[in-house]
Design an enzyme around this catalytic site. Sequence first.
Site, PDB file in Angstrom:
ATOM      1  CG  ASP A 198     110.998 141.323  65.099  1.00  0.00           C
ATOM      2  OD1 ASP A 198     110.655 141.120  66.272  1.00  0.00           O
ATOM      3  OD2 ASP A 198     110.281 141.949  64.286  1.00  0.00           O
ATOM      4  CB  ILE A 199     108.717 140.194  60.190  1.00  0.00           C
ATOM      5  CG1 ILE A 199     108.471 140.151  58.700  1.00  0.00           C
ATOM      6  CG2 ILE A 199     107.604 140.950  60.905  1.00  0.00           C
ATOM      7  CD1 ILE A 199     107.238 139.358  58.309  1.00  0.00           C
ATOM      8  CG  ASN A 214     107.433 143.065  75.377  1.00  0.00           C
ATOM      9  OD1 ASN A 214     107.827 143.883  76.191  1.00  0.00           O
ATOM     10  ND2 ASN A 214     107.726 143.147  74.091  1.00  0.00           N
ATOM     11  CD  GLN A 227     103.404 137.602  75.506  1.00  0.00           C
ATOM     12  OE1 GLN A 227     102.919 137.743  76.624  1.00  0.00           O
ATOM     13  NE2 GLN A 227     103.861 136.448  75.075  1.00  0.00           N
ATOM     14  CG  HIS A 243     108.513 136.356  71.408  1.00  0.00           C
ATOM     15  ND1 HIS A 243     107.156 136.259  71.628  1.00  0.00           N
ATOM     16  CD2 HIS A 243     108.758 137.662  71.182  1.00  0.00           C
ATOM     17  CE1 HIS A 243     106.603 137.456  71.523  1.00  0.00           C
ATOM     18  NE2 HIS A 243     107.555 138.326  71.261  1.00  0.00           N
ATOM     19  CG  HIS A 266     111.971 141.151  71.560  1.00  0.00           C
ATOM     20  ND1 HIS A 266     111.556 141.581  70.316  1.00  0.00           N
ATOM     21  CD2 HIS A 266     110.838 140.866  72.254  1.00  0.00           C
ATOM     22  CE1 HIS A 266     110.219 141.555  70.265  1.00  0.00           C
ATOM     23  NE2 HIS A 266     109.767 141.121  71.437  1.00  0.00           N
TER      24      HIS A 266
HETATM   25  P1  5GP Z   1     106.068 141.171  71.119  1.00  0.00           P
HETATM   26  O1  5GP Z   1     105.377 142.496  70.955  1.00  0.00           O
HETATM   27  O2  5GP Z   1     105.076 140.046  71.211  1.00  0.00           O
HETATM   28  O3  5GP Z   1     107.066 141.151  72.235  1.00  0.00           O
HETATM   29  O4  5GP Z   1     106.930 140.958  69.811  1.00  0.00           O
HETATM   30  C1  5GP Z   1     106.453 140.326  68.680  1.00  0.00           C
HETATM   31  C2  5GP Z   1     107.489 140.494  67.588  1.00  0.00           C
HETATM   32  O5  5GP Z   1     107.195 139.577  66.555  1.00  0.00           O
HETATM   33  C3  5GP Z   1     107.499 141.895  66.969  1.00  0.00           C
HETATM   34  O6  5GP Z   1     108.784 142.477  67.119  1.00  0.00           O
HETATM   35  C4  5GP Z   1     107.141 141.640  65.509  1.00  0.00           C
HETATM   36  O7  5GP Z   1     107.850 142.458  64.616  1.00  0.00           O
HETATM   37  C5  5GP Z   1     107.500 140.177  65.318  1.00  0.00           C
HETATM   38  N1  5GP Z   1     106.680 139.496  64.307  1.00  0.00           N
HETATM   39  C6  5GP Z   1     105.340 139.598  64.131  1.00  0.00           C
HETATM   40  N2  5GP Z   1     104.934 138.824  63.122  1.00  0.00           N
HETATM   41  C7  5GP Z   1     106.046 138.209  62.639  1.00  0.00           C
HETATM   42  C8  5GP Z   1     106.269 137.282  61.567  1.00  0.00           C
HETATM   43  O8  5GP Z   1     105.357 136.856  60.858  1.00  0.00           O
HETATM   44  N3  5GP Z   1     107.543 136.876  61.358  1.00  0.00           N
HETATM   45  C9  5GP Z   1     108.594 137.328  62.122  1.00  0.00           C
HETATM   46  N4  5GP Z   1     109.808 136.876  61.828  1.00  0.00           N
HETATM   47  N5  5GP Z   1     108.421 138.202  63.128  1.00  0.00           N
HETATM   48  C10 5GP Z   1     107.165 138.639  63.384  1.00  0.00           C
END
Ligand code: 5GP
Length: 130
Positions: A29-30, A85, A90, A96, A98
């Site tokens: 995760d970034i 999420n 989300q 995806h 985590h």
């Molecule tokens: P969500 O909120 O959809 O469950 O999680 C999305 C996740 O994707 C977040 O933890 C966010 O830090 C990660 N993320 C967003 N953009 C990027 C990216 O460009 N590269 C990577 N490796 N992770 C990302």
Amino acid sequence: MDCLFCKIIKGEIPSFTIYEDEQVKVFLDINPNTNGHALIVPKKHIVTINDVDEELAKHIIKVEKIIYHKLKEKLHIEGLTICQNNELGQDIKHYHVHMIPRYQDDNWKMQFNQESLKEPEEVFKQITTK
Ligand code: 5GP
Ligand code: ZN
């Protein structure tokens, strides 16, 4: 399709990929919650858990265990929180999972609004009333 995770899967956007097979890619995760926070991402563009078929679900659990072992061996993680999420909460609308390593000193606190809570009995009735 303009999907960030599809672009990462195709290699159009770089990622720190720690595992890959024909069905999924796993990358860091970034913006990690803890060291080693990784995302298991199916190569097929799907959005929520409702799009995950049994075969993929089985495969994801297998990969979760592979990553768990790898993080334990390499980072000496002390626990692992797995979450995912759907819709609200989300940010990326490509399914995806985590994988969030836990450490004694990680100080993780999830804060939900206590004031909006009903008694569990009331919620139970709402869920089970036809
Ligand atoms: P969500 O909120 O959809 O469950 O999680 C999305 C996740 O994707 C977040 O933890 C966010 O830090 C990660 N993320 C967003 N953009 C990027 C990216 O460009 N590269 C990577 N490796 N992770 C990302
Ligand atoms: Zn996608």
